[in-house]
Write a protein that holds these residues in place. Structure first.
Motif, PDB file in Angstrom:
ATOM      1  N   PRO A  42      22.618 -40.479  -3.143  1.00 11.05           N
ATOM      2  CA  PRO A  42      21.376 -39.828  -3.588  1.00 11.05           C
ATOM      3  C   PRO A  42      20.271 -39.755  -2.537  1.00 11.05           C
ATOM      4  O   PRO A  42      19.462 -38.851  -2.569  1.00 11.05           O
ATOM      5  CB  PRO A  42      20.925 -40.688  -4.766  1.00 11.05           C
ATOM      6  CG  PRO A  42      22.159 -41.358  -5.253  1.00 11.05           C
ATOM      7  CD  PRO A  42      23.011 -41.558  -4.037  1.00 11.05           C
ATOM      8  N   GLY A  43      20.176 -40.688  -1.599  1.00  4.43           N
ATOM      9  CA  GLY A  43      19.158 -40.622  -0.562  1.00  4.43           C
ATOM     10  C   GLY A  43      18.157 -41.755  -0.586  1.00  4.43           C
ATOM     11  O   GLY A  43      17.416 -41.947   0.366  1.00  4.43           O
ATOM     12  N   TYR A  44      18.122 -42.532  -1.655  1.00  6.15           N
ATOM     13  CA  TYR A  44      17.129 -43.610  -1.730  1.00  6.15           C
ATOM     14  C   TYR A  44      17.398 -44.709  -0.712  1.00  6.15           C
ATOM     15  O   TYR A  44      16.465 -45.327  -0.216  1.00  6.15           O
ATOM     16  CB  TYR A  44      17.024 -44.187  -3.148  1.00  6.15           C
ATOM     17  CG  TYR A  44      18.306 -44.790  -3.665  1.00  6.15           C
ATOM     18  CD1 TYR A  44      18.602 -46.117  -3.458  1.00  6.15           C
ATOM     19  CD2 TYR A  44      19.213 -44.016  -4.374  1.00  6.15           C
ATOM     20  CE1 TYR A  44      19.774 -46.671  -3.924  1.00  6.15           C
ATOM     21  CE2 TYR A  44      20.384 -44.557  -4.848  1.00  6.15           C
ATOM     22  CZ  TYR A  44      20.669 -45.885  -4.620  1.00  6.15           C
ATOM     23  OH  TYR A  44      21.826 -46.421  -5.083  1.00  6.15           O
ATOM     24  N   ALA A  45      18.647 -44.948  -0.353  1.00  6.73           N
ATOM     25  CA  ALA A  45      18.947 -45.973   0.654  1.00  6.73           C
ATOM     26  C   ALA A  45      18.453 -45.524   2.031  1.00  6.73           C
ATOM     27  O   ALA A  45      17.946 -46.333   2.810  1.00  6.73           O
ATOM     28  CB  ALA A  45      20.437 -46.270   0.702  1.00  6.73           C
ATOM     29  N   GLY A  46      18.566 -44.258   2.323  1.00  5.01           N
ATOM     30  CA  GLY A  46      18.037 -43.731   3.570  1.00  5.01           C
ATOM     31  C   GLY A  46      16.532 -43.891   3.647  1.00  5.01           C
ATOM     32  O   GLY A  46      15.975 -44.217   4.691  1.00  5.01           O
ATOM     33  N   ALA A  47      15.867 -43.667   2.513  1.00  7.60           N
ATOM     34  CA  ALA A  47      14.413 -43.845   2.467  1.00  7.60           C
ATOM     35  C   ALA A  47      14.042 -45.307   2.689  1.00  7.60           C
ATOM     36  O   ALA A  47      13.043 -45.617   3.345  1.00  7.60           O
ATOM     37  CB  ALA A  47      13.867 -43.352   1.127  1.00  7.60           C
ATOM     38  N   ALA A  48      14.850 -46.202   2.172  1.00  6.12           N
ATOM     39  CA  ALA A  48      14.540 -47.628   2.241  1.00  6.12           C
ATOM     40  C   ALA A  48      14.606 -48.205   3.655  1.00  6.12           C
ATOM     41  O   ALA A  48      13.978 -49.220   3.934  1.00  6.12           O
ATOM     42  CB  ALA A  48      15.481 -48.412   1.330  1.00  6.12           C
ATOM     43  N   VAL A  49      15.327 -47.559   4.557  1.00  3.82           N
ATOM     44  CA  VAL A  49      15.450 -48.098   5.912  1.00  3.82           C
ATOM     45  C   VAL A  49      14.504 -47.434   6.905  1.00  3.82           C
ATOM     46  O   VAL A  49      14.566 -47.706   8.099  1.00  3.82           O
ATOM     47  CB  VAL A  49      16.914 -48.003   6.441  1.00  3.82           C
ATOM     48  CG1 VAL A  49      17.845 -48.808   5.583  1.00  3.82           C
ATOM     49  CG2 VAL A  49      17.365 -46.565   6.554  1.00  3.82           C
ATOM     50  N   ALA A  50      13.598 -46.608   6.442  1.00  9.52           N
ATOM     51  CA  ALA A  50      12.691 -45.863   7.324  1.00  9.52           C
ATOM     52  C   ALA A  50      11.441 -46.664   7.649  1.00  9.52           C
ATOM     53  O   ALA A  50      10.326 -46.245   7.388  1.00  9.52           O
ATOM     54  CB  ALA A  50      12.327 -44.537   6.670  1.00  9.52           C
ATOM     55  N   SER A  51      11.612 -47.828   8.236  1.00  9.46           N
ATOM     56  CA  SER A  51      10.452 -48.674   8.519  1.00  9.46           C
ATOM     57  C   SER A  51      10.540 -49.301   9.899  1.00  9.46           C
ATOM     58  O   SER A  51      11.587 -49.303  10.521  1.00  9.46           O
ATOM     59  CB  SER A  51      10.345 -49.793   7.473  1.00  9.46           C
ATOM     60  OG  SER A  51      11.395 -50.712   7.648  1.00  9.46           O
ATOM     61  N   SER A  52       9.408 -49.815  10.356  1.00 12.18           N
ATOM     62  CA  SER A  52       9.382 -50.620  11.576  1.00 12.18           C
ATOM     63  C   SER A  52       9.720 -52.050  11.164  1.00 12.18           C
ATOM     64  O   SER A  52       9.095 -52.585  10.260  1.00 12.18           O
ATOM     65  CB  SER A  52       7.989 -50.616  12.207  1.00 12.18           C
ATOM     66  OG  SER A  52       7.603 -49.335  12.581  1.00 12.18           O
ATOM     67  N   ALA A  53      10.672 -52.647  11.813  1.00  8.15           N
ATOM     68  CA  ALA A  53      11.036 -54.020  11.482  1.00  8.15           C
ATOM     69  C   ALA A  53       9.988 -54.976  12.035  1.00  8.15           C
ATOM     70  O   ALA A  53       9.355 -54.704  13.052  1.00  8.15           O
ATOM     71  CB  ALA A  53      12.404 -54.351  12.060  1.00  8.15           C
ATOM     72  N   GLY A  54       9.793 -56.081  11.354  1.00 10.10           N
ATOM     73  CA  GLY A  54       8.798 -57.063  11.772  1.00 10.10           C
ATOM     74  C   GLY A  54       9.012 -57.597  13.171  1.00 10.10           C
ATOM     75  O   GLY A  54       8.056 -57.885  13.896  1.00 10.10           O
TER      76      GLY A  54
END
Length: 127
Positions: A42-54
Motif C-alpha cells: 500500500p505505501g505506508y511502509a515507504g512513508a514510515a522510512v522517510a526520515s533522518s535517523a538520529g
C-alpha cells in the motif's frame, strides 16, 4: 565572518528545517513509490522510512575526523542534522498516517476474523 554559537544554531536550525522538509518530501516520494510499485504494497511502509535517523547528527563530526578540512563546518552541519531529525520525527508520522488512509494499510488486507492473506505456493514434489 565568525558566527557565535547562537548564530550557528539559528543558521543550522533554518538549514536543518529545509533539510528536514526536503528529506520527507524527496525520500517520502521515492520510498512510497518503491513500496507501491516494486513491493506491491500500500505505501505506508515507504512513508514510515522517510526520515533522518538520529545517528545522522554525529556524521559531520565523523567526516571532520577523517578529513580535518571539514572542521569549520561541523557545528553548523550538526545543528542542521539535529533540526532535520526533529522535523522528520514530527512529519513522518503525519505522512505515514496520510499514506495509510490514502493507499490502505495492513488491516485493509486482513480478512474479517483472520490473519493477513498469504498466497500459498504449490509445493514441489521431492524425490
Amino acid at each position: 565572518m565568525s558566527l557565535t554559537a547562537e548564530g550557528r544554531c539559528l543558521s543550522g536550525g533554518i538549514s536543518g528545517l529545509i533539510l528536514g522538509l526536503l528529506t520527507v518530501v524527496i525520500s517520502g516520494l521515492f520510498c512510497i513509490l518503491a513500496d507501491r510499485t516494486v513491493l506491491k504494497r500500500p505505501g505506508y511502509a515507504g512513508a514510515a522510512v522517510a526520515s533522518s535517523a538520529g545517528n545522522s547528527v554525529a556524521t559531520p563530526a565523523a567526516v571532520a575526523m577523517v578529513d580535518p578540512s571539514w572542521q569549520p563546518y561541523v557545528a553548523q552541519a550538526t545543528a542542521a542534522a539535529g533540526a532535520s531529525v526533529v522535523i522528520t520525527a514530527i512529519l513522518v508520522p503525519i505522512l505515514t498516517t496520510w499514506a495509510a488512509k490514502h493507499f490502505g494499510s495492513a488491516k485493509d488486507l486482513t480478512p474479517k476474523g483472520g490473519s493477513p492473506r498469504i498466497e500459498e505456493q504449490p509445493r514441489q514434489a521431492t524425490a
